[in-house]
Design a protein around this motif. Sequence first.
Motif, short mmCIF file in Angstrom:
data_model
loop_
_atom_site.label_atom_id
_atom_site.label_comp_id
_atom_site.label_asym_id
_atom_site.label_seq_id
_atom_site.Cartn_x
_atom_site.Cartn_y
_atom_site.Cartn_z
N LEU B 147 9.40 -47.09 20.27
CA LEU B 147 10.23 -48.02 19.51
C LEU B 147 9.45 -48.72 18.41
N LEU B 148 8.14 -48.54 18.42
CA LEU B 148 7.33 -49.20 17.40
C LEU B 148 6.79 -48.12 16.45
N THR B 149 6.77 -48.44 15.17
CA THR B 149 6.17 -47.48 14.24
C THR B 149 4.71 -47.27 14.62
N THR B 150 4.09 -48.32 15.18
CA THR B 150 2.67 -48.22 15.49
C THR B 150 2.38 -47.40 16.74
N THR B 151 3.40 -47.04 17.50
CA THR B 151 3.14 -46.19 18.66
C THR B 151 3.57 -44.75 18.39
#
Lengths: 395, 210
Positions: B147-151
Motif C-alpha cells: 500500500l506504500l509506494t516505498t514498499t
Amino acid sequence: MNSLEQLSQPNISELDRSIFRRIAQNYLLNWPVGICVVQPDGQRLMAKNWWAGRDSVTHRDLLAFNVQEGLRFGEPTVTYCPDKRLYWAVPIMQNSKVLGGIVAGTEEEALFPSGMDQPPLDLRKACCELRLMIERENLTNSAVLEKHRIDTERERERAEVLHLLKLEDLSGVRQLYLREEPRLLSTIRQGDRSESRLIINRILTMILHHAGDRFELVKSFMMELVATICRTAVEAGADPEEMLGNNFQSMTALASIRSMEQLAPWLHAVLERTMDAIAAHPDNTSSMIITSAITFMQQHLHEPIGRDDVAMAVDLSPSHFSRLFKHHVGQGFNQTLVRMRVDHAAELLIKTRMSIGQIAHASGFKEQGYFAKSFHRLMGQSPRSYRQHQANCMA
Amino acid sequence: MMDLKDLTEAIKTGNRTQATSLTQEALDADLTPQSILDAMVVGMDEIGDKFKRNEVFVPEMLIAARAMNESMAILEPSLVKSGYKPLATAVIGTVQGDLHDIGKNLVSMMWKGSALNVIDLGTNVTPDKFVAAIKEHDAKLVGLSALLTTTMPSMKATVEAIKSEELSDVKILIGGAPVTQSFADQIGADGYSPDAASAVDSAHQLLGIR
Ligand code: B12
C-alpha cells in the motif's frame, strides 16, 4: 553536545540519566504517556511511567520496529500493539548510526479522554513534540530525519498521483506531459516553489509510470524538461548566462545518473537552482506577468472581461493579481481597464466612421450611458464633440 | 430496509461495536455480502481522504481499520463456502515494511470463498518468509500486497526471491493501491488485479481453473 558524543564507541547505555529524566519530565507534563529508552533490539534501559513487568520478545521486537519506523519516516509514527497500547518513537543517533531510541506509549483508552465521539488526543502533535525535544537535546540526527520527512511527503504525493492515474485512463505519456507542462512553467514564472515541486512530482511519476524501465526514454524526457525550464527561467528574468551554466551543470549530472531513484533528487535540485536564479531578479518576473496581463486586456478589450478573467489568464489568484497590478501600474485594475477602453474608443472615433453605439460596443462597454459618462470623465468632453473636435483639428 | 450508510459511518468513526452489529444486521436482512463490503470500503476511503487533508491522524485510521477488520470477520462465513474441497493452496501477505492489511484480508477472504486454501502470512512479511511458506504448503499461487509506494521495492525483491528458487510453477499475483499492471510487468509478476473481486478471476485464470 550530548554525553554520547564524547565516547569513542558510542553506546546507548551510557546515555546520561539526567538527560532522559529531563526529557521524560517535560514530555509527561503534556501527555498522558509512558516513556522509555530502548536499545536497537528493543531492550528497555530506562523508563518513566512505564507498565510494570518484563517485555516479551514480541514486545521488544515491536519497540525496536517502532524506532526503525521513526527513522524511516523522519517523524514518530504511531503503531498499534495487540496489548491495546499505541507506541511512537524517535531514534537516538550518532551520525548515521542508530544507537537506540526513545519510545512513548499510551493505553488505547487514553486516546479518547472525553469519549469516543470527541476528538482524540492530538497524537500528531505528541509525535512532533517528542522529536523536537530529542532534537533539542542533540540526541538524534535532525538532518537525516528531515530528509526522510521530505522523502515521505514526496512519496505521499506520488502515491496520490498513482491513485489518480489508476482512476483516469489516459493514454500516451506525451499527452500527459503536455498537459502538465504549461502549469509547471507558469508556477515557475510566478516563483511558486511548492506548487512547482508538486507538479514536478506529478510529471516524474507519470513519466516513470509510463516509461517503465526504459531508462533512456526517461532521460530524454528529462533533457527536454530541463531545457524548457531554463528557457522559461530566462523569460522570467533569470540571468541568461547563469542559466546556461546551470543547464550545463544539470546535463552533466544527468549523464552520470543510473537509476530511477536518483532522478527525483536531481530534478528537484534543478528546480531549486532555477527558482533561485529567478528569485535573484524578482521585479522582472512580476513586471513580465503584468505586461502579459496588459497584452491580454488589449486583445480582449471588446469583450466584457473583468479582473478575475485576467488574473486567471496569467495564473494568479485574483487578490494577488490586484496587488501586483496596482504595484506595477500605479493605479487599480478597474481604473486601468476603463482607461484602456476609453483610449480604444477615442482611437476608433478618429479613425473610423463607426457610430457611437458601435464604438461603445467595440470597446467593451455594455451600456452606452456608462460609455458616455466614462469618456467624458477621462477626456473632458463627450464622444461626439471629441470626434468633431479632432476632425476640425485635422482639417 | 436498513441503511448501509450507518455502517459506513461506524467504520469511519472506528466504532467497533456498532460496526459489527450493523454488519450482522445487514446479513440478517439478506443484503449481499458484496454490498455490505462496499459500504465498509466507502468508510475506509473517506477516512483516507481525511488523512490526506490532515484532518485525522494515524490513530483514527487504526481504529477505523480495526472496526473494518472485525466486521469483515463477521462476513467471512457467508463468503467462504464450506464443504468444498480446495482446488489449490495460495499464500498471501503484505510485503516487508508495510503494515496495511485490509485489502489483503479482503482478497484472502474472496479467495477462500472461491475454493482456495489460503495461508495468510500477515503483514511486514520478508521475501524469505514467502519463499518458506510456498515450499511448506506447496502453494501454487502467491498474493503480494503493498500500500506504500516505498514498499513497492520489497514487492520486487519478493518476486525476485520467489523466481530465483525455481519453485515449480507457482504464480504470483500482486495488488494494492499504488500497484499497477505496468509495475507488475516491470517486476515480472504473473498478474495484477485492481480489486478483490477481480483477484478471484485472475487467480482462477492463473491456476487454469475453469
Ligand atoms: C487504513 C490506512 C492505514 C492503517 C492500516 C491499518 C490496517 N490494518 O491495514 C495504518 C494506520 C496502520 C496506516 C499507517 C500508515 N499509512 Co496508511 N493508509 C490507510 C488508508 C487510509 C486506507 C487503506 C485501506 O485499507 N483501504 C481499503 C482497502 C480495501 O483497499 P486497498 O488496500 O487498496 O485494497 C484493495 C486493492 O488495492 C486490492 N489489493 C490490495 N492488496 C492486494 C493484494 C493482491 C494479491 C491483490 C490481487 C489485490 C490487492 O484489492 C483490495 C480490495 O479491493 C490509505 C489510503 C488509501 N486510500 O489507500 C492510507 C495510505 C496507504 N497510508 C499512507 C501512509 C503515508 C501511512 C503511514 C506512513 C502514515 C504515518 N505517517 O504513520 C503509515 C505507514 C505504516 C507502515 N509501515 O505500513 C499513505 C501512503 C503514501 C505512500 N507513500 O504510498 C496513504 C495512501 C494515505 C495518504 N494519502 O497519505 N495506514
